[in-house]
Design an enzyme around this catalytic site. Structure first.
Site, mmCIF file in Angstrom:
data_model
loop_
_atom_site.group_PDB
_atom_site.id
_atom_site.type_symbol
_atom_site.label_atom_id
_atom_site.label_comp_id
_atom_site.label_asym_id
_atom_site.label_seq_id
_atom_site.Cartn_x
_atom_site.Cartn_y
_atom_site.Cartn_z
ATOM 1 N N LYS A 13 -3.476 2.301 -0.286
ATOM 2 C CA LYS A 13 -2.737 3.300 0.496
ATOM 3 C C LYS A 13 -2.103 4.347 -0.416
ATOM 4 O O LYS A 13 -2.239 5.549 -0.195
ATOM 5 C CB LYS A 13 -1.628 2.635 1.338
ATOM 6 N N ARG A 88 5.770 -0.677 9.240
ATOM 7 C CA ARG A 88 5.300 -1.999 8.828
ATOM 8 C C ARG A 88 5.619 -3.065 9.872
ATOM 9 O O ARG A 88 5.253 -4.215 9.690
ATOM 10 C CB ARG A 88 6.004 -2.376 7.539
ATOM 11 N N ARG A 127 -2.184 -3.755 -11.284
ATOM 12 C CA ARG A 127 -1.672 -2.411 -10.990
ATOM 13 C C ARG A 127 -0.585 -1.985 -11.965
ATOM 14 O O ARG A 127 0.293 -2.753 -12.321
ATOM 15 C CB ARG A 127 -1.106 -2.394 -9.572
ATOM 16 N N ARG A 161 5.350 -2.921 -11.563
ATOM 17 C CA ARG A 161 6.358 -3.293 -10.580
ATOM 18 C C ARG A 161 6.759 -4.750 -10.728
ATOM 19 O O ARG A 161 5.911 -5.610 -10.966
ATOM 20 C CB ARG A 161 5.812 -3.049 -9.171
ATOM 21 N N ARG A 172 4.040 -11.642 0.388
ATOM 22 C CA ARG A 172 3.754 -10.288 0.878
ATOM 23 C C ARG A 172 2.594 -10.289 1.874
ATOM 24 O O ARG A 172 2.611 -9.536 2.842
ATOM 25 C CB ARG A 172 3.477 -9.357 -0.306
#
Ligand code: ADP
Ligand code: ADP
Ligand code: ZN
Length: 217
Positions: A13, A88, A127, A161, A172
């Site tokens: 996203k 969300r 990431r 992160r 998550r």
């Protein structure tokens, strides 16, 4: 043009919103980025959000709805925006509809990125991003052209992160399954849902999204 990019953590996203915003002159609105900025600045919202984010749980609807309500009033959002990571929950989606309806507006499209579970985990743990400009990278799937140097701004500092680890991934994904995946049905029933194969390379996913955006224009 007002778009929502919908999908589980790691679906792409942020990557797609960043590219499309640049190409089409739209504003990227990422509640995750906004919350991380609040955590960094040590604001009241940030202090409340930090523990939940570290665990991989969702921040309360009131907080994120408040942030978005304020943000979309800003003049730069007039020409359009891409929501990435919001809404969300069904409550957030209903609040967004209400906000826009009050102005006689609605979302133009909701684009769902479909990616297999194992690939999501791989994407999340690999990431990282440029510490200066925020450009997103991946250990395997999107490396800087020159090793250790950001393609966009030339910085040599990068960040990862705190929540991008194998331990929080399960929490998550459960939050996505329980709270966010019902939005697929919600937008389907509004005739607003478009699905894209998020397993394809970044450029191909981008082209598919642009195809949808062009078909709406
Ligand atoms: P999200 O915002 O949905 O959580 P990101 O856009 O941050 O996901 O993408 C997660 C990671 O996967 C990033 O490191 C990004 O570079 C990488 N990535 C994004 N899209 C693709 C893709 N289509 N193929 C391979 N890697 C991708
Ligand atoms: P990802 O797409 O990888 O899940 P985000 O950057 O969108 O990551 O979100 C990081 C964290 O910020 C989430 O796990 C959650 O704690 C919080 N968050 C972001 N957006 C929302 C939202 N709309 N509602 C509730 N919590 C949110
Ligand atoms: Zn950079």
């Amino acid at each position: 043009m007002k778009l929502i990019l919908l999908g589980p953590p790691g679906a792409g996203k942020g990557t797609q919103a960043q590219q499309l915003a640049k190409k089409r002159g739209l504003v990227q609105l990422s509640t995750g980025e906004m919350l991380r900025a609040a955590v960094k600045a040590g604001t009241e919202i940030g202090l409340k959000a930090k523990a939940l984010m570290d665990k991989g749980e969702l921040v309360s609807d009131d907080v994120v709805v408040g942030i978005i309500a304020e943000r979309i009033q800003q003049p730069d959002c007039k020409s359009g925006f891409i929501l990435d990571g919001f809404p969300r929950t069904l409550q957030q989606a209903a609040a967004l509809d209400k906000m826009l309806e009050a102005k006689g507006e609605r979302m133009d499209a909701v684009i769902e990125l479909k990616v297999d579970y194992n690939r999501l985990v791989e994407r999340i743990v690999g990431r990282y991003a440029c510490a200066k400009c925020g450009e997103g990278y991946h250990d395997r799937f999107k490396r800087p052209k020159v090793r250790g140097v950001c393609d966009v701004c030339g910085s040599t500092e990068f960040t990862r992160r705190a929540d991008d680890n194998a331990e929080t991934v399960t929490t998550r994904m459960i939050a996505y399954y329980r709270e966010t995946s019902p939005l697929i049905g919600y937008y389907f029933c509004r005739g607003n849902l478009h699905a894209v194969d998020g397993m394809a390379p970044i450029e191909e996913v981008g082209a598919a999204i642009e195809g949808i955006v062009d078909s709406l224009a």
